[in-house]
Write a protein that holds these residues in place. Structure first.
Motif, short mmCIF file in Angstrom:
data_model
loop_
_atom_site.label_atom_id
_atom_site.label_comp_id
_atom_site.label_asym_id
_atom_site.label_seq_id
_atom_site.Cartn_x
_atom_site.Cartn_y
_atom_site.Cartn_z
N ARG A 26 0.84 -1.20 0.00
CA ARG A 26 0.00 0.00 0.00
C ARG A 26 0.87 1.25 0.00
O ARG A 26 1.92 1.28 0.64
CB ARG A 26 -0.91 0.02 1.23
N LEU A 27 0.38 2.24 -0.71
CA LEU A 27 1.01 3.55 -0.74
C LEU A 27 -0.04 4.55 -0.29
O LEU A 27 -1.05 4.73 -0.98
CB LEU A 27 1.49 3.87 -2.16
N PRO A 59 0.49 -0.42 -12.69
CA PRO A 59 1.44 0.33 -13.51
C PRO A 59 1.24 1.84 -13.42
O PRO A 59 2.17 2.60 -13.72
CB PRO A 59 1.19 -0.19 -14.93
N ALA A 60 0.08 2.29 -12.99
CA ALA A 60 -0.18 3.73 -12.91
C ALA A 60 0.68 4.42 -11.86
O ALA A 60 0.86 5.64 -11.92
CB ALA A 60 -1.67 3.99 -12.61
N VAL A 61 1.21 3.67 -10.89
CA VAL A 61 2.01 4.30 -9.83
C VAL A 61 3.51 4.23 -10.11
O VAL A 61 4.30 4.80 -9.38
CB VAL A 61 1.71 3.67 -8.44
N LEU A 62 3.90 3.51 -11.17
CA LEU A 62 5.32 3.33 -11.46
C LEU A 62 5.80 4.31 -12.52
O LEU A 62 5.18 4.46 -13.58
CB LEU A 62 5.57 1.91 -11.97
N LEU A 82 7.68 6.03 -7.28
CA LEU A 82 6.25 5.82 -7.08
C LEU A 82 5.55 7.17 -7.18
O LEU A 82 5.98 8.15 -6.57
CB LEU A 82 5.97 5.20 -5.71
N VAL A 83 4.48 7.22 -7.97
CA VAL A 83 3.71 8.44 -8.15
C VAL A 83 2.45 8.30 -7.30
O VAL A 83 1.67 7.37 -7.48
CB VAL A 83 3.34 8.65 -9.63
N ILE A 90 7.75 9.50 -4.94
CA ILE A 90 8.66 8.94 -3.95
C ILE A 90 9.79 8.31 -4.76
O ILE A 90 9.59 7.29 -5.44
CB ILE A 90 7.97 7.91 -3.06
N GLY A 91 10.94 8.95 -4.75
CA GLY A 91 12.04 8.54 -5.61
C GLY A 91 12.63 7.19 -5.29
O GLY A 91 12.81 6.84 -4.12
#
Length: 128
Positions: A26-27, A59-62, A82-83, A90-91
């Motif tokens: 989870r993010l 894939p939307a968060v990568l 992570l977007v 988050i780099g």
């Protein structure tokens, strides 16, 4: 440039085995990965890492990062940022070995997450 390649052994053991449990990442409360096909990689004295199939990561968060590193035991490592839902990044929060050395070939197509940047939950064991 020739890179040093080392084989895991008694002085630097690496084991990879199916996690046999559901792994959820989870993010910020949002599920970004959910799988029953994770691999647990244990390397030397480092904490165990959950390698999640990339196919089970949203894939939307990568966002591919330009960062790469090299591990003589595993090979060249690529990273993802992570977007978050609000557009923040988050780099280098995720790493993967696209073409790992033969000794750890099972981790190809999998990614691992830094546990200080996301929430990783390993649920009860999954029946075979």
């Amino acid at each position: 440039m020739q890179m040093d390649v080392k084989i895991p052994g008694p002085d630097h053991p690496i084991t990879i085995e199916p996690t046999a449990a559901r792994v959820v990442v989870r993010l910020g409360g949002r599920v970004i990965a959910d799988t029953t096909a994770a691999l647990t990689l244990r390397e030397s004295s480092y904490p165990a890492a959950q390698y999640v199939p990339l196919a089970d990561v949203d894939p939307a968060v990568l966002r591919p990062s330009e960062t790469t590193t090299y591990c003589p035991y595993k090979g060249t490592c690529s990273y993802y940022d992570l977007v978050t839902g609000d557009g923040a990044e988050i780099g280098d929060a995720v790493w993967t070995y696209p073409a790992p050395h033969p000794a750890v070939a099972e981790i190809a197509g999998h990614a691992a997450f830094y546990p200080d940047r996301v929430e990783i939950t390993v649920h009860d064991r999954v029946a075979p």
